[in-house]
Design a protein around this motif. Sequence first.
Motif, PDB file in Angstrom:
ATOM      1  N   VAL A 162       0.838  -1.196   0.000  1.00 39.03           N
ATOM      2  CA  VAL A 162       0.000   0.000   0.000  1.00 39.03           C
ATOM      3  C   VAL A 162       0.877   1.251   0.000  1.00 39.03           C
ATOM      4  O   VAL A 162       1.862   1.324   0.739  1.00 39.03           O
ATOM      5  N   GLY A 163       0.527   2.214  -0.843  1.00 40.16           N
ATOM      6  CA  GLY A 163       1.272   3.469  -0.886  1.00 40.16           C
ATOM      7  C   GLY A 163       0.351   4.671  -0.828  1.00 40.16           C
ATOM      8  O   GLY A 163      -0.860   4.562  -1.041  1.00 40.16           O
ATOM      9  N   VAL A 164       0.948   5.820  -0.525  1.00 38.11           N
ATOM     10  CA  VAL A 164       0.214   7.089  -0.520  1.00 38.11           C
ATOM     11  C   VAL A 164       0.976   8.077  -1.391  1.00 38.11           C
ATOM     12  O   VAL A 164       2.207   8.160  -1.334  1.00 38.11           O
ATOM     13  N   LEU A 165       0.219   8.800  -2.210  1.00 40.16           N
ATOM     14  CA  LEU A 165       0.785   9.875  -3.022  1.00 40.16           C
ATOM     15  C   LEU A 165       0.063  11.167  -2.651  1.00 40.16           C
ATOM     16  O   LEU A 165      -1.158  11.255  -2.805  1.00 40.16           O
ATOM     17  N   LEU A 199       3.742  14.551  -5.334  1.00 43.14           N
ATOM     18  CA  LEU A 199       3.788  15.014  -6.725  1.00 43.14           C
ATOM     19  C   LEU A 199       4.370  16.430  -6.841  1.00 43.14           C
ATOM     20  O   LEU A 199       4.692  16.878  -7.937  1.00 43.14           O
ATOM     21  N   GLU A 200       4.464  17.093  -5.704  1.00 48.35           N
ATOM     22  CA  GLU A 200       5.075  18.434  -5.618  1.00 48.35           C
ATOM     23  C   GLU A 200       4.402  19.461  -6.519  1.00 48.35           C
ATOM     24  O   GLU A 200       5.068  20.288  -7.148  1.00 48.35           O
ATOM     25  N   LEU A 201       3.085  19.405  -6.565  1.00 47.59           N
ATOM     26  CA  LEU A 201       2.340  20.487  -7.223  1.00 47.59           C
ATOM     27  C   LEU A 201       2.210  21.627  -6.208  1.00 47.59           C
ATOM     28  O   LEU A 201       2.282  21.402  -5.007  1.00 47.59           O
ATOM     29  N   PRO A 202       2.022  22.866  -6.697  1.00 55.28           N
ATOM     30  CA  PRO A 202       1.924  23.991  -5.757  1.00 55.28           C
ATOM     31  C   PRO A 202       0.615  23.945  -4.974  1.00 55.28           C
ATOM     32  O   PRO A 202      -0.467  23.951  -5.563  1.00 55.28           O
ATOM     33  N   ASP A 203       0.735  23.884  -3.656  1.00 54.36           N
ATOM     34  CA  ASP A 203      -0.421  23.805  -2.770  1.00 54.36           C
ATOM     35  C   ASP A 203      -1.348  25.001  -2.997  1.00 54.36           C
ATOM     36  O   ASP A 203      -0.900  26.133  -3.117  1.00 54.36           O
ATOM     37  N   ARG A 243      -1.215  16.177 -15.394  1.00 51.99           N
ATOM     38  CA  ARG A 243      -1.699  14.894 -15.901  1.00 51.99           C
ATOM     39  C   ARG A 243      -0.537  13.969 -16.264  1.00 51.99           C
ATOM     40  O   ARG A 243      -0.568  12.767 -15.976  1.00 51.99           O
ATOM     41  N   VAL A 244       0.493  14.529 -16.879  1.00 51.11           N
ATOM     42  CA  VAL A 244       1.669  13.723 -17.222  1.00 51.11           C
ATOM     43  C   VAL A 244       2.346  13.220 -15.950  1.00 51.11           C
ATOM     44  O   VAL A 244       2.716  12.049 -15.842  1.00 51.11           O
ATOM     45  N   LYS A 245       2.486  14.115 -14.955  1.00 52.74           N
ATOM     46  CA  LYS A 245       3.114  13.710 -13.689  1.00 52.74           C
ATOM     47  C   LYS A 245       2.344  12.558 -13.047  1.00 52.74           C
ATOM     48  O   LYS A 245       2.927  11.610 -12.529  1.00 52.74           O
ATOM     49  N   MET A 246       1.007  12.672 -13.069  1.00 55.95           N
ATOM     50  CA  MET A 246       0.170  11.627 -12.468  1.00 55.95           C
ATOM     51  C   MET A 246       0.299  10.321 -13.249  1.00 55.95           C
ATOM     52  O   MET A 246       0.454   9.244 -12.656  1.00 55.95           O
TER      53      MET A 246
END
Length: 247
Positions: free
Chosen positions: A37-40, A75-79, A89-92
Motif C-alpha cells: 500500500v502506498g500514498v501519493l 507530486l510536488e504540485l503547488p499547494d 496529468r503527465v506527472k500523475m
Amino acid sequence: MSDEMRLDALAIGAHPDDVELACGGTLSKLVSLGYRVGVLDMARGEMGTRGSAETRGREAAAAACELQLTVRDNLELPDGHIWLNEESRVKMARKIRLYRPRVVFTHYWEDPHPDHVHTCQIVREGAHVAGLARYDADTGQERFRPHTIAHFMFPRTAAPTFVVDMTDFAEQKRRAIACYQSQLYDPGSKEPETNLSGEGFLRRVEARQRFYGSLIAVEHAEAFIVREALNVHDPIELLSRKMNMYS
Ligand SMILES: [Zn+2]
C-alpha cells in the motif's frame, strides 16, 4: 520491468493528512492483509494555515510509519494551485505507471476544497491516459491503467458503494492522524485556528466512522463510492456479509 515498485493500492490525497483522515483505517487493514500500500500526496501543504512544508513533511513521514506504507510519495504540485493541465496529468500518469496500483483511492468529485476536486480530476484523467501506449511514450514506462478508482466519502454525504469495517484498525488510524500535530488541537499553539485544529474535530472524525460502522453493524468503518459498475466474482460471498438490516 521490475515489480519492485508495484503496489496493490495507492491512495492519492491533495494534502498530507487527507488520506489518513479519509481512509487511514482501510489502508492499515490492507497492510495487515499483506497488500503493498502506498500514498501519493499532490502537494506539501505549504499553503496550510498552520505548520510549514518541512513540518508537514516530517509529520507525513511519521504517519507513513504508523500505517506501515510501502511508499509515500509527493507530486510536488503547488499547494492551493492544484489544477488539471498537461503538466499535472503527465506527472500523475508517470506515477501510476511507476507504481502500477490495481486499486486507487482518491477524493470525491464534489468537495468544498478546490484542490480536492482538481486532484480527483487529475487522478481520473491520469489513470486513463496512463493506459494509452502512445501517451508520453518517450519515458520507456509501460502503459498501465488501474482496475478501479474508489472515492473517499469524506467529507461529503452520498450513498456509499461499499463500506469497510476497520474497527480493529481505528487505533492505528488515530495514531497516524495524531502525527499531524501542527494541524490538530493544541491549546498552547499561537497559530490561527482551522477546522482541524478545533477541539471537537477528532470527535467528529470518530462520529463519522461510527456512523458508517452503524450501516454494517460494526463499531468503526470507512465508506467509499465507485462510479462504475462493480465486477463481482462471487455474489454469495459478497452479499452474505453482515449488514445492519438483519443484525
Ligand atoms: Zn486537503
